[in-house]
Design a protein around this motif. Sequence first.
Motif, PDB file in Angstrom:
ATOM      1  N   MET A   1       0.768  -1.102  -0.110  1.00 49.48           N
ATOM      2  CA  MET A   1      -0.147  -0.040   0.053  1.00 49.48           C
ATOM      3  C   MET A   1       0.715   1.322   0.003  1.00 49.48           C
ATOM      4  O   MET A   1       1.531   1.365   0.820  1.00 49.48           O
ATOM      5  CB  MET A   1      -0.911   0.032   1.130  1.00 49.48           C
ATOM      6  N   ASP A   2       0.579   2.193  -0.935  1.00 50.38           N
ATOM      7  CA  ASP A   2       1.316   3.418  -1.151  1.00 50.38           C
ATOM      8  C   ASP A   2       0.139   4.238  -0.817  1.00 50.38           C
ATOM      9  O   ASP A   2      -0.650   4.524  -1.522  1.00 50.38           O
ATOM     10  CB  ASP A   2       2.103   3.608  -2.692  1.00 50.38           C
TER      11      ASP A   2
ATOM     12  N   HIS B   1      -2.879   5.262   8.558  1.00 56.39           N
ATOM     13  CA  HIS B   1      -4.163   4.797   7.818  1.00 56.39           C
ATOM     14  C   HIS B   1      -3.566   3.655   7.049  1.00 56.39           C
ATOM     15  O   HIS B   1      -4.123   2.593   6.799  1.00 56.39           O
ATOM     16  CB  HIS B   1      -4.263   5.839   7.059  1.00 56.39           C
ATOM     17  N   VAL B   2      -2.300   4.131   6.581  1.00 56.59           N
ATOM     18  CA  VAL B   2      -1.556   2.999   5.607  1.00 56.59           C
ATOM     19  C   VAL B   2      -1.309   1.603   6.391  1.00 56.59           C
ATOM     20  O   VAL B   2      -1.567   0.834   5.681  1.00 56.59           O
ATOM     21  CB  VAL B   2      -0.186   3.482   4.967  1.00 56.59           C
ATOM     22  N   VAL B   3      -0.813   1.755   7.425  1.00 57.01           N
ATOM     23  CA  VAL B   3      -0.474   0.416   8.275  1.00 57.01           C
ATOM     24  C   VAL B   3      -1.818  -0.145   8.705  1.00 57.01           C
ATOM     25  O   VAL B   3      -1.652  -1.231   8.533  1.00 57.01           O
ATOM     26  CB  VAL B   3       0.332   0.897   9.542  1.00 57.01           C
TER      27      VAL B   3
ATOM     28  N   TRP C   1      -4.891  -4.996   7.916  1.00 59.13           N
ATOM     29  CA  TRP C   1      -6.166  -5.352   8.051  1.00 59.13           C
ATOM     30  C   TRP C   1      -6.370  -6.436   6.927  1.00 59.13           C
ATOM     31  O   TRP C   1      -7.073  -7.388   6.708  1.00 59.13           O
ATOM     32  CB  TRP C   1      -7.200  -4.341   7.950  1.00 59.13           C
ATOM     33  N   LEU C   2      -6.028  -5.972   5.483  1.00 60.47           N
ATOM     34  CA  LEU C   2      -6.118  -6.486   4.276  1.00 60.47           C
ATOM     35  C   LEU C   2      -5.402  -8.211   4.413  1.00 60.47           C
ATOM     36  O   LEU C   2      -5.780  -8.847   3.877  1.00 60.47           O
ATOM     37  CB  LEU C   2      -5.727  -5.823   3.099  1.00 60.47           C
TER      38      LEU C   2
ATOM     39  N   PHE D   1       2.211  -0.496  16.403  1.00 61.18           N
ATOM     40  CA  PHE D   1       3.253  -0.456  15.544  1.00 61.18           C
ATOM     41  C   PHE D   1       3.837   0.963  15.470  1.00 61.18           C
ATOM     42  O   PHE D   1       5.078   1.142  15.325  1.00 61.18           O
ATOM     43  CB  PHE D   1       2.771  -1.041  14.156  1.00 61.18           C
ATOM     44  N   ILE D   2       3.106   1.956  15.330  1.00 60.36           N
ATOM     45  CA  ILE D   2       3.455   3.075  14.960  1.00 60.36           C
ATOM     46  C   ILE D   2       4.260   3.743  16.359  1.00 60.36           C
ATOM     47  O   ILE D   2       5.128   4.391  16.306  1.00 60.36           O
ATOM     48  CB  ILE D   2       2.329   4.488  14.798  1.00 60.36           C
TER      49      ILE D   2
END
Length: 304
Positions: free
Chosen positions: A144-145, A167-169, A174-175, A296-297
């Motif tokens: 995801m970019d 949002h990206v993480v 989730w995907l 994670f962040i």
Amino acid sequence: MRKLRIGVVGLGGIAQKAYLPVLSQAKAWTLSGGFSPNQPRAQVICDSYRFPCFAQLDALANACDAVFVHSSTESHFAVVSQLLNAGVHVYVDKPLAANLELAEQLLELAERRGKMLMVGFNRRFAPLYRQLKQSLSAPSSIRMDKHRSDSIGPQTVGFTLLDDYLHVVDTALWLANGQAKLIDGQIDCNEQQQLVYAEHQFACGQTRVTTAMHRRAGTQREVVQAVDMGAWYQVSEMRQWQQEQGGSLSELPVPGWQTTLAQRGFEGAISHFIDCVSNQTAPETSGEQAILAQRFIARLLTAQ
């Protein structure tokens, strides 16, 4: 049967662009009121949507069954705590709180009070991302970019990671639908400690997940690519679908009737929360799912 009473805290840009246009189209609920510390501005917005403007947060809480919180991240802990203690179900913009410790305290408070606490990760409710998740059977890679054309600063790297890269993480993990392990990554900053580029790799079972964001990429592009067993997928801007199987590339037309708020998952997130409150079922982005990406962040910031 009395309709669900919905309130809104924080009447700034995100509330006006993404939430009030949906909430004001009340169907199975009533938009019972709004609150913002900036009372003159709040009154104008409430008047434009024809719902009451409250001068105090506790007064709004007393008039509502559930509240959408769109105030600043720094205020989340105080606002959400007060609402939960008042016996109100809460939907709050990501991140749940300004740091992981406060976020965990809010989850514990919601559990003690027996109230729902949902974090607004709208991308999990974007129709094409949900379709992609359902289509994947044994993905080897998901990337995801989410880039910005010219958005370096003025905030520090910590703010940007928690405000935008989160949002990206969250979406990518989730995907992948599995227990994630951070493998490697990099965070590039300028001399002012402002984020320039971030990229990280995760392992979710047999799936390698890559997340990336450049803050001066000359584009606002958001793309997800996935390589599955026998298929390749790409979703661009949450509205364009490409799929290749057996050497044949196909695309799905963008539904002409679908609004941008539906495409980006806001309508789905709002409906999901209201349905959960009405039916007393747990929201998808509550509990551990509410802070998975924030954990994670926090690790990435500690490693800085």
